[in-house]
Write a protein that holds these residues in place. Structure first.
Motif, PDB file in Angstrom:
ATOM      1  N   THR A  67     -65.830 -20.258 -88.429  1.00 39.45           N
ATOM      2  CA  THR A  67     -67.022 -19.382 -88.104  1.00 39.45           C
ATOM      3  C   THR A  67     -66.715 -18.822 -86.737  1.00 39.45           C
ATOM      4  OG1 THR A  67     -67.843 -21.093 -86.806  1.00 39.45           O
ATOM      5  CG2 THR A  67     -68.626 -20.694 -89.101  1.00 39.45           C
ATOM      6  N   GLY A  68     -65.372 -19.214 -85.798  1.00 45.24           N
ATOM      7  CA  GLY A  68     -65.448 -18.747 -84.452  1.00 45.24           C
ATOM      8  C   GLY A  68     -66.449 -19.223 -83.659  1.00 45.24           C
ATOM      9  N   ALA A  69     -67.435 -19.975 -83.836  1.00 42.31           N
ATOM     10  CA  ALA A  69     -68.266 -20.500 -82.992  1.00 42.31           C
ATOM     11  C   ALA A  69     -67.604 -21.384 -81.886  1.00 42.31           C
ATOM     12  CB  ALA A  69     -69.429 -21.257 -83.546  1.00 42.31           C
ATOM     13  N   ALA A  70     -67.921 -21.316 -80.593  1.00 41.04           N
ATOM     14  CA  ALA A  70     -67.412 -21.914 -79.639  1.00 41.04           C
ATOM     15  C   ALA A  70     -68.369 -22.664 -78.490  1.00 41.04           C
ATOM     16  CB  ALA A  70     -66.535 -20.965 -78.673  1.00 41.04           C
ATOM     17  N   ARG A  71     -67.798 -23.976 -78.358  1.00 39.46           N
ATOM     18  CA  ARG A  71     -68.459 -24.529 -77.111  1.00 39.46           C
ATOM     19  C   ARG A  71     -67.488 -25.156 -76.169  1.00 39.46           C
ATOM     20  NH1 ARG A  71     -71.368 -29.536 -80.072  1.00 39.46           N
ATOM     21  NH2 ARG A  71     -71.739 -27.760 -81.551  1.00 39.46           N
ATOM     22  N   GLU A  72     -67.986 -25.577 -75.116  1.00 38.62           N
ATOM     23  CA  GLU A  72     -67.099 -26.091 -73.881  1.00 38.62           C
ATOM     24  C   GLU A  72     -67.383 -27.461 -73.397  1.00 38.62           C
ATOM     25  OE1 GLU A  72     -67.446 -23.287 -70.612  1.00 38.62           O
ATOM     26  OE2 GLU A  72     -66.602 -21.472 -71.623  1.00 38.62           O
ATOM     27  N   VAL A  73     -66.289 -28.117 -73.234  1.00 41.46           N
ATOM     28  CA  VAL A  73     -66.602 -29.437 -72.809  1.00 41.46           C
ATOM     29  C   VAL A  73     -67.031 -29.364 -71.455  1.00 41.46           C
ATOM     30  CG1 VAL A  73     -65.280 -31.312 -71.670  1.00 41.46           C
ATOM     31  CG2 VAL A  73     -64.153 -30.274 -73.560  1.00 41.46           C
ATOM     32  N   ARG A  74     -68.432 -30.160 -71.489  1.00 43.47           N
ATOM     33  CA  ARG A  74     -69.508 -29.931 -70.470  1.00 43.47           C
ATOM     34  C   ARG A  74     -69.030 -31.044 -69.202  1.00 43.47           C
ATOM     35  NH1 ARG A  74     -72.970 -29.821 -74.959  1.00 43.47           N
ATOM     36  NH2 ARG A  74     -73.872 -31.730 -74.249  1.00 43.47           N
ATOM     37  N   GLY A  75     -69.511 -30.558 -68.013  1.00 45.32           N
ATOM     38  CA  GLY A  75     -69.521 -31.755 -67.054  1.00 45.32           C
ATOM     39  C   GLY A  75     -68.207 -31.497 -66.209  1.00 45.32           C
ATOM     40  N   VAL A  76     -67.152 -30.821 -66.624  1.00 44.16           N
ATOM     41  CA  VAL A  76     -65.761 -30.967 -65.824  1.00 44.16           C
ATOM     42  C   VAL A  76     -65.441 -29.262 -65.624  1.00 44.16           C
ATOM     43  CG1 VAL A  76     -63.653 -31.571 -65.983  1.00 44.16           C
ATOM     44  CG2 VAL A  76     -65.412 -32.956 -67.225  1.00 44.16           C
ATOM     45  N   GLU A  77     -64.894 -29.271 -64.469  1.00 44.51           N
ATOM     46  CA  GLU A  77     -64.348 -27.766 -64.140  1.00 44.51           C
ATOM     47  C   GLU A  77     -62.680 -28.131 -63.725  1.00 44.51           C
ATOM     48  OE1 GLU A  77     -65.360 -24.614 -64.179  1.00 44.51           O
ATOM     49  OE2 GLU A  77     -67.331 -24.959 -64.713  1.00 44.51           O
ATOM     50  N   GLY A  78     -61.756 -27.226 -63.962  1.00 46.72           N
ATOM     51  CA  GLY A  78     -60.425 -27.502 -63.700  1.00 46.72           C
ATOM     52  C   GLY A  78     -59.909 -28.005 -64.973  1.00 46.72           C
ATOM     53  N   ALA A  79     -60.323 -27.869 -66.036  1.00 42.81           N
ATOM     54  CA  ALA A  79     -60.032 -28.776 -67.249  1.00 42.81           C
ATOM     55  C   ALA A  79     -58.884 -27.697 -67.874  1.00 42.81           C
ATOM     56  CB  ALA A  79     -61.072 -29.277 -67.925  1.00 42.81           C
ATOM     57  N   SER A  80     -57.797 -28.486 -68.475  1.00 46.27           N
ATOM     58  CA  SER A  80     -56.808 -27.747 -69.358  1.00 46.27           C
ATOM     59  C   SER A  80     -56.107 -28.788 -69.994  1.00 46.27           C
ATOM     60  CB  SER A  80     -55.970 -26.930 -68.446  1.00 46.27           C
ATOM     61  OG  SER A  80     -55.360 -27.859 -67.623  1.00 46.27           O
ATOM     62  N   GLN A  81     -55.383 -28.327 -70.904  1.00 43.25           N
ATOM     63  CA  GLN A  81     -54.012 -29.132 -71.839  1.00 43.25           C
ATOM     64  C   GLN A  81     -54.902 -30.133 -72.644  1.00 43.25           C
ATOM     65  OE1 GLN A  81     -51.867 -30.769 -68.845  1.00 43.25           O
ATOM     66  NE2 GLN A  81     -50.717 -28.842 -68.495  1.00 43.25           N
ATOM     67  N   PRO A  82     -55.910 -29.804 -73.698  1.00 41.28           N
ATOM     68  CA  PRO A  82     -56.441 -30.625 -74.721  1.00 41.28           C
ATOM     69  C   PRO A  82     -55.285 -31.308 -75.569  1.00 41.28           C
ATOM     70  CG  PRO A  82     -56.888 -28.471 -75.116  1.00 41.28           C
ATOM     71  CD  PRO A  82     -56.217 -28.379 -73.940  1.00 41.28           C
ATOM     72  N   ALA A  83     -55.754 -32.564 -76.075  1.00 38.94           N
ATOM     73  CA  ALA A  83     -55.002 -33.026 -77.238  1.00 38.94           C
ATOM     74  C   ALA A  83     -56.050 -33.951 -77.855  1.00 38.94           C
ATOM     75  CB  ALA A  83     -53.796 -33.896 -76.644  1.00 38.94           C
ATOM     76  N   TRP A  84     -56.075 -33.886 -79.352  1.00 38.75           N
ATOM     77  CA  TRP A  84     -56.909 -34.713 -80.092  1.00 38.75           C
ATOM     78  C   TRP A  84     -56.444 -35.914 -80.199  1.00 38.75           C
ATOM     79  CZ3 TRP A  84     -61.444 -32.549 -81.724  1.00 38.75           C
ATOM     80  CH2 TRP A  84     -61.371 -30.962 -81.684  1.00 38.75           C
ATOM     81  N   SER A  85     -57.356 -37.011 -80.431  1.00 39.53           N
ATOM     82  CA  SER A  85     -57.035 -38.333 -80.657  1.00 39.53           C
ATOM     83  C   SER A  85     -56.780 -38.320 -82.400  1.00 39.53           C
ATOM     84  CB  SER A  85     -58.597 -39.239 -80.874  1.00 39.53           C
ATOM     85  OG  SER A  85     -59.445 -38.710 -81.515  1.00 39.53           O
ATOM     86  N   PRO A  86     -56.021 -39.329 -82.865  1.00 39.53           N
ATOM     87  CA  PRO A  86     -55.790 -39.168 -84.422  1.00 39.53           C
ATOM     88  C   PRO A  86     -56.646 -39.300 -85.257  1.00 39.53           C
ATOM     89  CG  PRO A  86     -53.989 -40.637 -82.987  1.00 39.53           C
ATOM     90  CD  PRO A  86     -55.456 -40.214 -82.326  1.00 39.53           C
ATOM     91  N   ASP A  87     -57.879 -39.760 -84.988  1.00 36.89           N
ATOM     92  CA  ASP A  87     -58.955 -39.580 -86.153  1.00 36.89           C
ATOM     93  C   ASP A  87     -59.986 -38.274 -85.690  1.00 36.89           C
ATOM     94  OD1 ASP A  87     -60.485 -39.996 -83.530  1.00 36.89           O
ATOM     95  OD2 ASP A  87     -60.987 -42.267 -84.175  1.00 36.89           O
ATOM     96  N   GLY A  88     -59.511 -37.430 -84.489  1.00 37.10           N
ATOM     97  CA  GLY A  88     -60.504 -36.201 -84.473  1.00 37.10           C
ATOM     98  C   GLY A  88     -61.575 -36.657 -83.818  1.00 37.10           C
ATOM     99  N   ARG A  89     -62.018 -37.702 -83.352  1.00 31.73           N
ATOM    100  CA  ARG A  89     -63.288 -37.805 -82.634  1.00 31.73           C
ATOM    101  C   ARG A  89     -63.302 -37.585 -81.038  1.00 31.73           C
ATOM    102  NH1 ARG A  89     -65.477 -43.007 -82.862  1.00 31.73           N
ATOM    103  NH2 ARG A  89     -63.780 -43.895 -82.773  1.00 31.73           N
ATOM    104  N   PHE A  90     -62.360 -37.517 -80.528  1.00 33.51           N
ATOM    105  CA  PHE A  90     -62.077 -37.443 -78.992  1.00 33.51           C
ATOM    106  C   PHE A  90     -61.144 -36.411 -78.646  1.00 33.51           C
ATOM    107  CE2 PHE A  90     -63.401 -41.754 -80.051  1.00 33.51           C
ATOM    108  CZ  PHE A  90     -64.708 -41.767 -79.415  1.00 33.51           C
ATOM    109  N   LEU A  91     -61.118 -36.043 -77.423  1.00 33.50           N
ATOM    110  CA  LEU A  91     -60.178 -34.905 -76.814  1.00 33.50           C
ATOM    111  C   LEU A  91     -59.712 -35.892 -75.635  1.00 33.50           C
ATOM    112  CD1 LEU A  91     -61.636 -31.422 -77.246  1.00 33.50           C
ATOM    113  CD2 LEU A  91     -59.452 -32.233 -78.069  1.00 33.50           C
TER     114      LEU A  91
END
Length: 367
Positions: free
Chosen positions: A304-328
Motif C-alpha cells: 500500500t505504501g502506507a508509512a509509519r515512523e519509529v516513535r520517541g527517538v530522533e537521530g535513528a538510522s540503520q534498521p535491521a529486523w529480528s529473524p521473526d519480524g517482530r522487532f527492529l
C-alpha cells in the motif's frame, strides 16, 4: 556515474564496506546523525526483549579502533568478536547464525588495505577470506552460506568476485572498467543483483550466480544502486536519485513494474537509505535523513505504501529486523555517542539496550 569516495576517511570506508553509498560530505547520507535520542514512556519490558531471541552483532568505537561486538536483545552477554589492532566492520551474517563476515581494514603508513574475515560467533579464531586489496567490500552470502560475492579492486577499478566461504573457488564475475558494485545474492541462490556504471551512470543489473546472462533492469540518466532482494525473490528494492534525492524504488527481476516504494510521499526533502525487507516481505524499514543532522526510521507497507515512523527517538538510522519480524534494532544518537535500540515492528516501544562511551552502530540481528 557512481565512483568510490576518496578522502572521506573512515566513514566512507565503513559505508562502502557494508554495501551502501560512500557518505556524502553535506551530512545527508552519514552513518548516524541528529540530536541525542530520547526515550519514550512506552518501552519494551525485559521479558519481551528476552523473548525476541537471537543475538545482535554491531560495530563499536569504544576501543582504539572500530571492532565487532555481540550482545543479546535484552542487553546481556556482551562480548567482543574481533581482535587485533586494525579496524573490523561487520558486513554480513551467515544464514545459520554461526559466523559474521567482517571487513578488516589495515593502515600501514600511506597504504590502505582491506580483506574479508570470518568471525565465528562462538569466539573461535578469525580466519582471513579471499585476497587482500585496497578495496574488498560488500559481501553477500548465498542462502546456504557456502559461498559469497564481493566487490574488489584487485584487478580493476571495481569488479565482482565469487568465493567459497572455505576460501576455495575464487573467480571473477564481471569485467568493466567503469565499475561494478553492491552485489546481492537472490534467496534461491541462482541470481546476483548488482549495480554497474558501465553505461555511464549506475544502473541495476542481474546475472546468473556463475556470472553469465548479465542484463540491465533499470534505465535512467541518474544513479540506481544498492539492490536488495525481497525474501520471496520476486521483487528488488533499490535506491535511485531520479527525483533529485535518494529514494527507494521497487522493480521485478525482469525489469518491469518500476515504482516508488512510498508513492504518496511527494516531498522533495530528505534522503532515504538502508532499505531492509521484513522477513515476510510485507514491509521495508529504512532511514529517512530529513535534513543534514536529522534522521528517522520509517516502516513502509510494500503493497500500500502506507508509512509509519519509529516513535520517541530522533537521530535513528540503520534498521535491521529480528529473524521473526517482530522487532527492529537500530542505532540512534549523535555521531560521537550513538547507542543501540530496539522497537516493535510497528515502531512503538523504542528501548535502548546498550549505553557505552563512543558510538555503537551497524547492527545485524543473528538467529
Amino acid at each position: 556515474m557512481r565512483i568510490a569516495a576518496a578522502g572521506l576517511g573512515l566513514i566512507a570506508v565503513v559505508t562502502a564496506a557494508c554495501g551502501d553509498r560512500p557518505a556524502s560530505t553535506d551530512g545527508s547520507n552519514t552513518r548516524k546523525s541528529g540530536p541525542a535520542a530520547s526515550a519514550s514512556a512506552d518501552t519494551l519490558s525485559l521479558a519481551e526483549r528476552r523473548a525476541a531471541g537471537g543475538h545482535i552483532v554491531f560495530l563499536s568505537e569504544r576501543d582504539s579502533t572500530p571492532q565487532v561486538y555481540v550482545i543479546g536483545p535484552a542487553g546481556g552477554g556482551e562480548r567482543r568478536l574481533s581482535s587485533g589492532t586494525g579496524a573490523n566492520f561487520p558486513a554480513a551474517v551467515s544464514p545459520d547464525g554461526h559466523a559474521v563476515i567482517a571487513v578488516a581494514v589495515r593502515e600501514q603508513g600511506a597504504d590502505h588495505g582491506e580483506q574479508m574475515t570470518v568471525l565465528p560467533m562462538d569466539g573461535g579464531a578469525a580466519r582471513p577470506l579471499g585476497p587482500a586489496s585496497s578495496r574488498a567490500r560488500s559481501p553477500s552470502l548465498s542462502p546456504d552460506g557456502a559461498w559469497l560475492v564481493f566487490e574488489s579492486d584487485r584487478q580493476s577499478f571495481r569488479d565482482l568476485y565469487r568465493i567459497g566461504v572455505d576460501g576455495s573457488g575464487l573467480r571473477r564475475l564481471t569485467e568493466n572498467r567503469e565499475g561494478n558494485f553492491d552485489p546481492a545474492v537472490s534467496p534461491n541462490g541462482k541470481w546476483i543483483a548488482f549495480a554497474s556504471s558501465r553505461d555511464g551512470d549506475a544502473e541495476v543489473y542481474v546475472m546468473r550466480a556463475d556470472g553469465g546472462g548479465q542484463r540491465r533492469l533499470t534505465a535512467f540518466y541518474r544513479d540506481d544502486f544498492g539492490p536488495r532482494w525481497s525474501p520471496d525473490g520476486r521483487t528488488l528494492a533499490f535506491l535511485s536519485n531520479r527525483e533529485g534525492a535518494d529514494r527507494i524504488f521497487l522493480v521485478s527481476p525482469d525489469g518491469t513494474g518500476v515504482r516508488k516504494l512510498n508513492a504518496a510521499d511527494t516531498s522533495r526533502a530528505g534522503q532515504e537509505a538502508d532499505a531492509a525487507w521484513s522477513p515476510d516481505g510485507a514491509r521495508i524499514a529504512h532511514t529517512l535523513h530529513v535534513s543534514p543532522g536529522v534522521s528517522r526510521i520509517r516502516i513502509v507497507d510494500v503493497r500500500t505504501g502506507a508509512a509509519r515512523e519509529v516513535r520517541g527517538v530522533e537521530g535513528a538510522s540503520q534498521p535491521a529486523w529480528s529473524p521473526d519480524g517482530r522487532f527492529l534494532v537500530f542505532t540512534a544518537g549523535t555521531a560521537d555517542e550513538a547507542d543501540l535500540w530496539i522497537a516493535r515492528a510497528d515502531g512503538t516501544a523504542a528501548t535502548r539496550i546498550i549505553r557505552a562511551k563512543r558510538a555503537d552502530w551497524l547492527p545485524r540481528w543473528v538467529r
